[in-house]
Design a protein around this motif. Sequence first.
Motif, mmCIF file in Angstrom:
data_model
loop_
_atom_site.group_PDB
_atom_site.id
_atom_site.type_symbol
_atom_site.label_atom_id
_atom_site.label_comp_id
_atom_site.label_asym_id
_atom_site.label_seq_id
_atom_site.Cartn_x
_atom_site.Cartn_y
_atom_site.Cartn_z
ATOM 1 N N LEU B 113 33.481 49.559 41.135
ATOM 2 C CA LEU B 113 34.688 50.029 40.974
ATOM 3 C C LEU B 113 35.717 49.013 40.462
ATOM 4 N N GLU B 114 35.517 47.746 40.951
ATOM 5 C CA GLU B 114 36.432 46.676 40.895
ATOM 6 C C GLU B 114 36.319 46.379 39.307
ATOM 7 N N ALA B 115 35.101 46.291 38.691
ATOM 8 C CA ALA B 115 34.987 46.104 37.223
ATOM 9 C C ALA B 115 35.715 46.988 36.458
ATOM 10 N N ARG B 116 35.553 48.382 36.846
ATOM 11 C CA ARG B 116 36.262 49.339 36.009
ATOM 12 C C ARG B 116 37.579 49.291 36.269
ATOM 13 N N LEU B 117 38.241 48.841 37.478
ATOM 14 C CA LEU B 117 39.762 48.795 37.419
ATOM 15 C C LEU B 117 40.083 47.575 36.719
ATOM 16 N N LYS B 118 39.506 46.516 36.462
ATOM 17 C CA LYS B 118 39.733 45.438 35.905
ATOM 18 C C LYS B 118 39.700 45.778 34.187
ATOM 19 N N GLY B 119 38.520 46.326 33.813
ATOM 20 C CA GLY B 119 38.858 47.099 32.439
ATOM 21 C C GLY B 119 39.843 47.961 32.299
ATOM 22 N N ASP B 120 40.207 48.804 33.115
ATOM 23 C CA ASP B 120 41.566 49.608 33.013
ATOM 24 C C ASP B 120 42.623 48.700 32.633
ATOM 25 N N LYS B 121 42.766 47.542 33.452
ATOM 26 C CA LYS B 121 44.262 46.722 33.223
ATOM 27 C C LYS B 121 43.982 46.161 32.019
ATOM 28 N N GLU B 122 42.862 45.978 31.549
ATOM 29 C CA GLU B 122 42.933 45.105 30.383
ATOM 30 C C GLU B 122 43.176 45.969 29.202
ATOM 31 N N ALA B 123 42.644 47.345 29.206
ATOM 32 C CA ALA B 123 42.993 48.248 28.255
ATOM 33 C C ALA B 123 44.365 48.780 28.380
ATOM 34 N N ARG B 124 45.042 48.380 29.760
ATOM 35 C CA ARG B 124 46.617 48.851 29.582
ATOM 36 C C ARG B 124 47.363 47.499 29.167
ATOM 37 N N GLY B 125 46.607 46.503 28.725
ATOM 38 C CA GLY B 125 47.203 45.206 28.471
ATOM 39 C C GLY B 125 47.941 44.474 29.558
ATOM 40 N N ILE B 126 47.487 44.807 30.929
ATOM 41 C CA ILE B 126 48.230 43.931 32.125
ATOM 42 C C ILE B 126 47.055 42.873 32.045
ATOM 43 N N LYS B 127 47.964 41.631 31.993
ATOM 44 C CA LYS B 127 47.199 40.260 32.333
ATOM 45 C C LYS B 127 46.575 40.438 33.690
ATOM 46 N N VAL B 128 45.131 40.323 33.598
ATOM 47 C CA VAL B 128 44.479 39.887 35.115
ATOM 48 C C VAL B 128 44.630 38.541 35.548
ATOM 49 N N GLU B 129 45.408 38.589 36.723
ATOM 50 C CA GLU B 129 45.765 37.438 37.285
ATOM 51 C C GLU B 129 44.642 36.701 37.673
ATOM 52 N N GLU B 130 44.847 35.298 37.475
ATOM 53 C CA GLU B 130 43.747 34.268 37.907
ATOM 54 C C GLU B 130 43.441 34.464 39.526
ATOM 55 N N GLU B 131 44.315 34.620 40.333
ATOM 56 C CA GLU B 131 44.302 34.746 41.811
ATOM 57 C C GLU B 131 43.457 35.819 41.975
ATOM 58 N N GLU B 132 43.875 36.914 41.549
ATOM 59 C CA GLU B 132 43.376 38.202 41.977
ATOM 60 C C GLU B 132 41.702 38.266 41.491
ATOM 61 N N GLU B 133 41.608 37.749 40.327
ATOM 62 C CA GLU B 133 40.173 37.704 39.585
ATOM 63 C C GLU B 133 39.315 36.794 40.808
ATOM 64 N N GLY B 134 39.921 35.529 40.745
ATOM 65 C CA GLY B 134 39.367 34.294 41.688
ATOM 66 C C GLY B 134 37.833 34.167 41.049
ATOM 67 N N ASP B 135 37.369 33.249 42.004
ATOM 68 C CA ASP B 135 35.822 33.329 41.868
ATOM 69 C C ASP B 135 35.163 33.586 43.235
ATOM 70 N N LYS B 136 36.007 34.423 43.930
ATOM 71 C CA LYS B 136 35.435 35.238 45.078
ATOM 72 C C LYS B 136 34.184 35.670 44.899
ATOM 73 N N LYS B 137 33.907 36.245 43.783
ATOM 74 C CA LYS B 137 32.508 36.733 43.818
ATOM 75 C C LYS B 137 31.672 36.323 42.685
ATOM 76 N N LYS B 138 32.157 35.234 42.171
ATOM 77 C CA LYS B 138 31.466 34.561 41.036
ATOM 78 C C LYS B 138 30.065 34.532 40.912
#
Lengths: 651, 651
Positions: B113-138
């Motif tokens: 679900l997180e990946a889909r939400l990220k893909g949605d943001k990308e599609a909407r042209g919203i920059k995915v913030e560094e902090e939010e993406e983080g490397d929390k789950k790298k």
Amino acid sequence: MATTKTGQPLDRGTLDTLLRRRLFYTPSFEIYGGVSGLYDYGPPGCALQANIIDTWRKHFVLEEDMMEVDCTMLTPHEVLKTSGHVDKFADWMCKDPQSGEIFRADHLVEEVLEARLKGDKEARGIKVEEEEEGDKKKKKKKVKEIKAIKLDDEVVQEYEHVLAKIDNYDGKELGELIVKYNIVSPATGSPLEPPVSFNLMFKTAIGPSSNIPGYLRPETAQGQFLTFSKLYEFNNAKMPFASASIGKSFRNEISPKSGLLRVREFLMAEIEHFVDPNQKAHSRFHEVDGVTLRFLDRHIQQAGKTTLVIKTVGQAVAEGMVDNETLGYFLARIYLFLTELGVDPKKLRFRQHMPNEMAHYATDCWDAELLTSYGWIECVGCADRSAYDLTVHSKKTGQPLIVRETLETPIVWEEWDVDVDKKWMGPRFRKDAAKVQAAIDAIPQAEREILAAQQANGQPVKITVEDLGEIELEKVEIVKRKKQEFIREYIPNVIEPSFGIGRIFYSLIEHIFYTRPEDAARGVLAFPPKLAPTKVLIVPLSGNKEFDPIVDKIGRTMRKQGIANRVDNSSATIGKRYARNDELGTPFGVTVDFQTVKDGTVTLRERDSMKQVRSSVEEIVEVVKNIIEGKESWQQVLERLGEFQGQELEN
Amino acid sequence: MATTKTGQPLDRGTLDTLLRRRLFYTPSFEIYGGVSGLYDYGPPGCALQANIIDTWRKHFVLEEDMMEVDCTMLTPHEVLKTSGHVDKFADWMCKDPQSGEIFRADHLVEEVLEARLKGDKEARGIKVEEEEEGDKKKKKKKVKEIKAIKLDDEVVQEYEHVLAKIDNYDGKELGELIVKYNIVSPATGSPLEPPVSFNLMFKTAIGPSSNIPGYLRPETAQGQFLTFSKLYEFNNAKMPFASASIGKSFRNEISPKSGLLRVREFLMAEIEHFVDPNQKAHSRFHEVDGVTLRFLDRHIQQAGKTTLVIKTVGQAVAEGMVDNETLGYFLARIYLFLTELGVDPKKLRFRQHMPNEMAHYATDCWDAELLTSYGWIECVGCADRSAYDLTVHSKKTGQPLIVRETLETPIVWEEWDVDVDKKWMGPRFRKDAAKVQAAIDAIPQAEREILAAQQANGQPVKITVEDLGEIELEKVEIVKRKKQEFIREYIPNVIEPSFGIGRIFYSLIEHIFYTRPEDAARGVLAFPPKLAPTKVLIVPLSGNKEFDPIVDKIGRTMRKQGIANRVDNSSATIGKRYARNDELGTPFGVTVDFQTVKDGTVTLRERDSMKQVRSSVEEIVEVVKNIIEGKESWQQVLERLGEFQGQELEN
């Protein structure tokens, strides 16, 4: 016969009751009925164990700059298959098909034959000596009834012969003995099923859907071996060096008995000293070569005797009784460690393993054994495991577990090279060229020398090659060249001192236990101050509220100095509180009384002499600290401060 | 975003490489390919772990006179069935029937679900913030590819809602989510099997022929609960008191990731503080009530926020945010312990459990969380477990696990007794006498009072007895009496601070790691001197043989003072040797140079300031000892001895 610290006969029952009452140890899960072979340590046991470990870490790891590691207990199947534990870490067991009860085969044969021999003696009217009967096996005895039946002389001899080598039979042989001597289940009298092998490792599965079969480790050693290359690198690729590990290991005993001496989960401290197989001298051997030990070597044992040979480690190594300096060094260091704990040196011997007792790869092995009411108990093993473990793991994984030594003086030698003119070779032999080259490479040095001489004489150089027959090597030159090697590669040998902490814990307690001459019911555990679970008991003379802040302050001052103390402000008499304390092995008691309220002085009582001194709180804390750190003795303190005889405490 | 000690962005990869290179930890069985979730500690890791444990033991066990116990890890089925672990200590897993791969269901739903939400943001042209993406789950990412696909607004809302309560779904609900959102195996695209429960305990069998099923303990707590009555007695039946235990526990993770933070075998240190449920005040609370903590309480979380409330423990307890004094006392003590280790107080918060997050029996629960590159990590839990555990074990075994308190002022009350003349009763009712007596005993107090009044009025006393109908009690007397009770019985409540040592170990390292401003590649572990694995590195300036005996002597002198030191006489430059040492977090370096040979002085270099002083060996050893023991600071030493600037070392 086992004795107390003061030389009186030791009654194990009394001691055991004391240890359980004072919570040194207690059967695990007792309110659920318990599980045999599993014990918990209560507060004093836990503190004693921590102090033994702390002493060990300082004596070995810190003093010798060993590399301590902490490896997991969960171990995958593959590792223990390679080390040999999956196939060989097993005992033989027999089942009584009627009751389902399971017996360890060698123990059963031993007990039955011993019982019959005892019955024979009785029938012959020979008094069975106390010592021989002993209470060595009191706890694990399955054969309850001894019948006075006389045996034929040759049967007696046969039984004695079997008992002497009871550790050497395999399952098939044990089965034959059981049939031959008509040994049946002691419980039901039913014949037993033939012995089957029972692996002593606890099995489990790692990961979901049981994808990795594994075991709980039977020793800490394997984890250390697998880390060898990393440790070697960490040590800047210098040899020799030692790793060390302290942790729990597991052994699924068939039917554990003997209290803390045979348990299913136990604490070990193991050292793996990695050394050049050609160079087992030890740079610090001179520091210990004068230490005198009590040896029981294999020749004396093979002659059926147990006479101890008393000599220095230096002599033992020089005479070859102990295989090498490094092994001798560790025997002496083990001795120094055990006696520092408080072990009685007269109840400590080093027994060498008999050849058939050692693992096939071991070069030499000595056990430090402590005399207890269970007999001589192996508490530390010290084995030269040779290169066995590193070799098998390296072979299995394809990872080199080796030392690459840069030689200070390279090895220099001369040899004959056969130089081939490749431009001639290819066209001349085509697809057979490789075969010819292989044949050339295979020419031994001696033959090359002959060929070189022939060539020097102008004769043709001829060799025979498979499928091609004899051929002439027209374009080769045979020359003598000087060669050098700068690197030596080897798999290190391992010398392994391995400590069973629980066994040391229990045996030590037997060595330092005594009862007051004036009151045999009053047991004392005479731990050296450094090792005692609690160092000081603080006792207010009565429940008077004035004492509370003083008691609090003394406790706090001591804690700041790292001195473990406990307050006993129960309503029992001071004498009773001190008696309780004797059982906990606390070396000092501080009493707060009305004089304390007036002038701030307290009395300090020493456990073994029961003598007291009186001084300011500050000085008393200092005295306790000095004694724990070995800077002053109680005798010196008594002389310095003078004995105090004001209070009547022992009521 | 995670930062270093000096506030720079923390690159986990760099740190991790350093930790493995310097053997702080290493994957277990690596030459066999390793087993995920199992790690070994090498020499510096092992020493650091020992120093953390030592600090813990002094801070809690010694300081508060807790009763440390050491219980077995092997635990029979029955105990863990009763505690609830057999039924509830489980995660949900899904299998990919095509590849056999197994996924932890909640983690998979979360990631997809997180990946889909990220893909949605990308599609909407919203920059995915560094902090939010983080490397929390790298490290644990299963979903590798993120497709830029726009979702409907309500789908976005729905996903966010599901993610907010991802910890609350059971297996059935997770299965429904997987079907509803068409979540398939990320590896093969195959539909998944429905979630099944996977118990996280390692199973084994104790004894031959698998006669006792058992597990490796999932926590040390159960052993402490089972020993409660013995410890209570050992404490002279005084309340409250605490037991403590340090030891390994086990959790068979479905697919462990996140390095040392989620492992299958781990060291825990747990305290069980037994307390009167009516009296949760703490006698030493006044010592810590002024400690200021950063709280994240449940109300703020329920409002969907993470704002920290900063206040003293005293306030937090007074306002009822923290349930009681004892709980508050431990929160403050945990804070003092962690900051003593070197944890950054600004990266430490206390998060309260939400009601649905706690075990049903818990009253209140707070986690000490440390901020790391993996996000906020639970390192210490502090729960009020109420009387749950003692109650269930007592019920199951029939053994009372209770406190019997002698009341200082007895409870006094009055009640009506019905005294029966036995000589009349027996002959009058014969075999029905017992039935009549039971009926009399059952008369409530209020009715007795009425009957007494009737009797006083001369009326007959009549009651109805089953099968007998109404009967007259001719020979009874109803009297009011004063009653007293001197003993109060209760099952104690348990407040449990539970420390994950491995998690503290790793998070601490992230907090104290930094790189030199002048050289970003040069990592430093700034352990407080007391905690550092090795205290001093001794470096001879060169390989000159004259230095050897001096180096040896310094090492020996320090060892006698208990100062762990290492010699680095490798051929690397002094600068390189110090760099290596920075990575090991050694606070001091002692250099032996030609001046030393002349006048016996050495230089002492401090790791973080890189400044040096020069003095005699004796004084330098004293200085190191004082700093480790907190008696002097480096700044004071610099001022006292003056900075030394003679050598050029940092080449």
